[in-house]
Design a protein around this motif. Structure first.
Motif, PDB file in Angstrom:
ATOM      1  N   VAL A  46      -4.697   1.351  -9.372  1.00 23.02           N
ATOM      2  CA  VAL A  46      -5.880   2.141  -9.054  1.00 23.02           C
ATOM      3  C   VAL A  46      -6.288   2.013  -7.580  1.00 23.02           C
ATOM      4  O   VAL A  46      -6.950   2.893  -7.025  1.00 23.02           O
ATOM      5  N   GLU A  47      -5.881   0.920  -6.927  1.00 27.31           N
ATOM      6  CA  GLU A  47      -6.182   0.710  -5.506  1.00 27.31           C
ATOM      7  C   GLU A  47      -5.025   1.138  -4.610  1.00 27.31           C
ATOM      8  O   GLU A  47      -4.962   0.755  -3.443  1.00 27.31           O
ATOM      9  N   ASP A  48      -4.139   1.955  -5.150  1.00 26.12           N
ATOM     10  CA  ASP A  48      -3.026   2.545  -4.388  1.00 26.12           C
ATOM     11  C   ASP A  48      -2.027   1.511  -3.882  1.00 26.12           C
ATOM     12  O   ASP A  48      -1.399   1.705  -2.840  1.00 26.12           O
ATOM     13  N   LEU A  49      -1.870   0.421  -4.624  1.00 23.13           N
ATOM     14  CA  LEU A  49      -0.849  -0.576  -4.327  1.00 23.13           C
ATOM     15  C   LEU A  49       0.334  -0.349  -5.261  1.00 23.13           C
ATOM     16  O   LEU A  49       0.155  -0.246  -6.482  1.00 23.13           O
ATOM     17  N   CYS A  50       1.532  -0.237  -4.728  1.00 18.84           N
ATOM     18  CA  CYS A  50       2.697   0.043  -5.561  1.00 18.84           C
ATOM     19  C   CYS A  50       3.579  -1.196  -5.701  1.00 18.84           C
ATOM     20  O   CYS A  50       3.717  -1.999  -4.777  1.00 18.84           O
ATOM     21  N   SER A  51       4.160  -1.340  -6.889  1.00 21.25           N
ATOM     22  CA  SER A  51       4.985  -2.501  -7.221  1.00 21.25           C
ATOM     23  C   SER A  51       6.441  -2.212  -6.863  1.00 21.25           C
ATOM     24  O   SER A  51       7.033  -1.272  -7.406  1.00 21.25           O
ATOM     25  N   PRO A 102      -9.918   0.733   2.250  1.00 23.39           N
ATOM     26  CA  PRO A 102      -8.582   0.256   2.598  1.00 23.39           C
ATOM     27  C   PRO A 102      -7.473   0.904   1.776  1.00 23.39           C
ATOM     28  O   PRO A 102      -6.305   0.834   2.153  1.00 23.39           O
ATOM     29  N   TRP A 103      -7.826   1.516   0.653  1.00 19.99           N
ATOM     30  CA  TRP A 103      -6.820   2.171  -0.191  1.00 19.99           C
ATOM     31  C   TRP A 103      -6.587   3.631   0.206  1.00 19.99           C
ATOM     32  O   TRP A 103      -5.837   4.335  -0.450  1.00 19.99           O
ATOM     33  N   THR A 143      -7.390   5.427   6.620  1.00 17.22           N
ATOM     34  CA  THR A 143      -7.817   4.085   7.033  1.00 17.22           C
ATOM     35  C   THR A 143      -6.618   3.264   7.466  1.00 17.22           C
ATOM     36  O   THR A 143      -6.612   2.653   8.548  1.00 17.22           O
ATOM     37  N   LEU A 144      -5.573   3.243   6.637  1.00 15.49           N
ATOM     38  CA  LEU A 144      -4.382   2.456   6.961  1.00 15.49           C
ATOM     39  C   LEU A 144      -3.645   3.035   8.162  1.00 15.49           C
ATOM     40  O   LEU A 144      -3.011   2.295   8.918  1.00 15.49           O
ATOM     41  N   PRO A 160       0.843  -1.208   0.000  1.00 18.91           N
ATOM     42  CA  PRO A 160       0.000   0.000   0.000  1.00 18.91           C
ATOM     43  C   PRO A 160       0.875   1.255   0.000  1.00 18.91           C
ATOM     44  O   PRO A 160       1.819   1.358   0.792  1.00 18.91           O
ATOM     45  N   ARG A 161       0.577   2.166  -0.902  1.00 15.80           N
ATOM     46  CA  ARG A 161       1.420   3.346  -1.099  1.00 15.80           C
ATOM     47  C   ARG A 161       1.655   4.114   0.204  1.00 15.80           C
ATOM     48  O   ARG A 161       2.759   4.579   0.480  1.00 15.80           O
ATOM     49  N   SER A 162       0.625   4.237   1.036  1.00 14.70           N
ATOM     50  CA  SER A 162       0.757   5.035   2.262  1.00 14.70           C
ATOM     51  C   SER A 162       1.562   4.322   3.338  1.00 14.70           C
ATOM     52  O   SER A 162       1.876   4.903   4.372  1.00 14.70           O
ATOM     53  N   LEU A 163       1.913   3.048   3.102  1.00 13.66           N
ATOM     54  CA  LEU A 163       2.748   2.306   4.052  1.00 13.66           C
ATOM     55  C   LEU A 163       4.165   2.114   3.524  1.00 13.66           C
ATOM     56  O   LEU A 163       4.964   1.409   4.138  1.00 13.66           O
ATOM     57  N   CYS A 164       4.460   2.730   2.387  1.00 16.54           N
ATOM     58  CA  CYS A 164       5.728   2.510   1.713  1.00 16.54           C
ATOM     59  C   CYS A 164       6.468   3.842   1.579  1.00 16.54           C
ATOM     60  O   CYS A 164       5.982   4.762   0.920  1.00 16.54           O
TER      61      CYS A 164
END
Length: 411
Positions: free
Chosen positions: A28-33, A350-351, A355-356, A12-16
Motif C-alpha cells: 500500500v506504500e508503493d514498496l515492491c518485493s 515518500p510513496w 517526491t522520490l 520504492p516502485r518509482s525507483l525500480c
C-alpha cells in the motif's frame, strides 16, 4: 571483500525498473518485493518475489545525492554560534569565522564531512565554498586534490560562492580558467534588497564568463521573505538580453517564490523550465532562519514551492544545506536526517513518484551523473539497505543501515 551478492528487499516502485512487472507485488506504500543480485559491482538480476506471505525485512535505496552543502564551514557552530538564529546573525558570524579561516582548517572540515557523508550513504555531493578576492588560489588546488582522493567512493563538485562582482575581476577570470580544467561551478548570491542595475550588470559578466569557459552556474537566489521572486526575475531578464541559453543554471533556495500567487508561480516556473533552469529547495535552513521572530511563532516559513514548480516542469531537487554552522546548528551529513525533517515540513508523501524524483532522480540529473539512480539490471551496485519494512520504520526508528559501494559492503 566481495563485490557480488544477492538480497530479498523492498524497493520504492518509482525507483525500480523491472521487466517482469505483471508478477510484481506492491504494498500500500508503493514498496515492491524483489530479489536482487549483483556481480562485479553491477546489478545482474532483478526479479519479483512471488511469496505473498513473507515480506522482505529490508528496504533498498540507491546511494543518495546531496545537491547543496557547505563543507568549508561545517562543524563551526561550537566556535561561532548564531544564538539569535536569524539570517543577519548567520551572515555576520560567518564573516567573523572568515577572519580565522586557513586552508588547513577548511581542508580538515571538508575531509571530515566527506567521510561522514560516504558512511551515511551519499554517492555524490555538490558543496559551495565561500570565495573572495583576498583568498589564495592555492586552496582550490588542495580542494581538487581531495576531490580526486575520494573519487572512487564519491563524486564531488565544488561551487565558488562569491559576490557577483568577483566574476568581473582578474581573480574571477583566473579561477574560471582553473575551473574549466577541473569542472568547478560559478556561484553567487542574489538576495533582495539589491540594486537591480548593478545586479544585472555583474550577473551578465558572470554569465558571459561561464559561457566563455563552458561552466555551470549555481546561485543562492531569493533566500528571503521580501520582494518575492526578484532575483529570479532579474536573472531571466539578463539571460534574455544576452541571448545566452546554453549555460546550465541552478537556482538554490528560491524561497520567496512561495509568497507569489499560484498563477505567478506557474508563469515564472514555465519561463524557468523554458530556459532549463533547475531549482534546489532547502527547507531545513530556510525554515530555521527566515521570517523568525523572538516574540512570536510565525507559521509562514518560505521555501521553494516544490509542487507548483514541478507542475510547471521545473526539475526540483531537495537538499540539506548547512551542517552545524552559524546558518544551521544541526545535522550530520545524513540523508535520512534530512528526509525525516523535510518530508513532514513540506507535506510531501515518500510513496509518491514526484517526491522520490526530487530526492533521487532530479539530483542525479542536476549533477549530470552517469547513473540516474533507478535500480535496474545493469546499474551500479551502489545501495543503502535499511532494516525496515515500511516508511514509518525509515523515519521513526534508530536506523540500521548497510552501505554498498560498487557491490562491496562499505560499512
Amino acid at each position: 571483500m566481495s563485490n557480488s551478492g544477492t538480497a530479498e528487499v523492498l524497493i520504492p516502485r518509482s525507483l525500480c525498473l523491472i521487466e517482469d512487472i505483471d508478477n510484481l507485488i506492491i504494498d500500500v506504500e508503493d514498496l515492491c518485493s524483489v530479489s536482487i543480485s549483483w556481480d562485479d559491482g553491477f546489478v545482474t538480476e532483478l526479479k519479483p518475489l512471488k511469496n505473498k506471505v513473507t515480506k522482505p525485512r529490508n528496504i533498498l535505496f540507491p546511494r543518495f545525492v546531496e545537491t547543496h552543502s557547505h563543507f568549508d564551514k561545517s562543524f563551526t557552530w561550537e566556535d561561532f554560534p548564531n544564538l539569535e538564529s536569524n539570517y543577519g546573525g548567520a551572515l555576520s558570524i560567518n564573516l567573523e569565522e572568515h577572519k580565522t579561516r586557513t586552508t588547513d582548517k577548511v581542508l580538515e572540515r571538508v575531509e571530515k564531512s566527506l567521510k561522514l557523508a560516504i558512511k551515511n550513504g551519499y554517492r555524490a555531493i555538490r558543496s559551495h565554498i565561500d570565495t573572495y578576492k583576498s583568498q589564495s588560489i592555492n586552496i582550490w588546488i588542495e580542494l581538487f586534490k581531495l576531490q580526486k582522493k575520494f573519487s572512487s567512493e564519491l563524486t564531488l563538485q565544488y561551487v565558488a560562492l562569491a559576490p557577483l562582482e568577483f566574476w568581473d575581476t582578474s581573480n574571477g577570470e583566473e579561477l574560471a580558467k582553473i575551473f574549466s580544467s577541473f569542472g568547478g561551478i560559478l556561484g553567487g548570491v542574489i538576495v533582495p534588497p539589491f540594486n537591480k542595475k548593478d545586479t544585472s550588470k555583474f550577473l551578465a559578466k558572470m554569465l558571459l564568463l561561464a559561457s566563455k569557459y563552458k561552466l555551470e552556474i549555481d546561485l543562492h537566489i531569493d533566500e528571503s521573505i521580501i520582494e518575492p521572486g526578484a532575483g529570479i526575475k532579474v536573472l531571466l531578464e539578463t539571460i534574455e538580453n544576452l541571448k545566452i541559453n546554453n549555460i546550465p543554471i541552478t537556482c538554490s533556495h528560491s524561497s520567496s517564490l512561495i509568497s507569489l500567487s499560484q498563477r505567478e508561480i506557474l508563469n515564472l516556473g514555465e519561463k524557468m523550465a523554458e530556459k532549463n533552469i533547475k531549482v534546489i529547495a532547502l527547507p531545513l535552513t530556510n525554515f530555521w532562519l527566515l521570517n523568525r521572530s523572538n516574540k512570536t511563532t510565525s507559521l509562514k516559513r518560505p521555501v521553494a514551492p516544490i509542487k507548483q514548480l514541478q507542475k510547471a516542469h521545473v526539475d526540483v531537487s531537495i537538499g540539506s544545506d548547512n551542517v552545524q554552522d552559524p546558518w544551521f546548528p544541526f545535522g550530520n551529513f545524513d540523508p535520512f536526517y534530512m528526509l525525516s525533517c523535510s518530508i513532514p515540513m513540506l507535506q510531501i508523501n515518500p510513496w509518491e513518484r514526484m517526491t522520490l524524483s526530487s530526492i533521487f532522480l532530479a539530483p542525479s540529473r542536476l549533477l549530470n551523473l552517469k547513473w540516474d539512480g533507478l535500480i535496474k539490471k545493469g546499474c551500479p551496485a551502489d545501495f543503502v539497505i535499511l532494516d525496515a519494512q515500511r516508511w514509518a520504520d525509515v523515519f521513526s526508528s534508530t536506523l540500521k543501515r548497510k552501505v554498498y559501494i560498487k557491490g562491496d559492503l562499505y560499512c
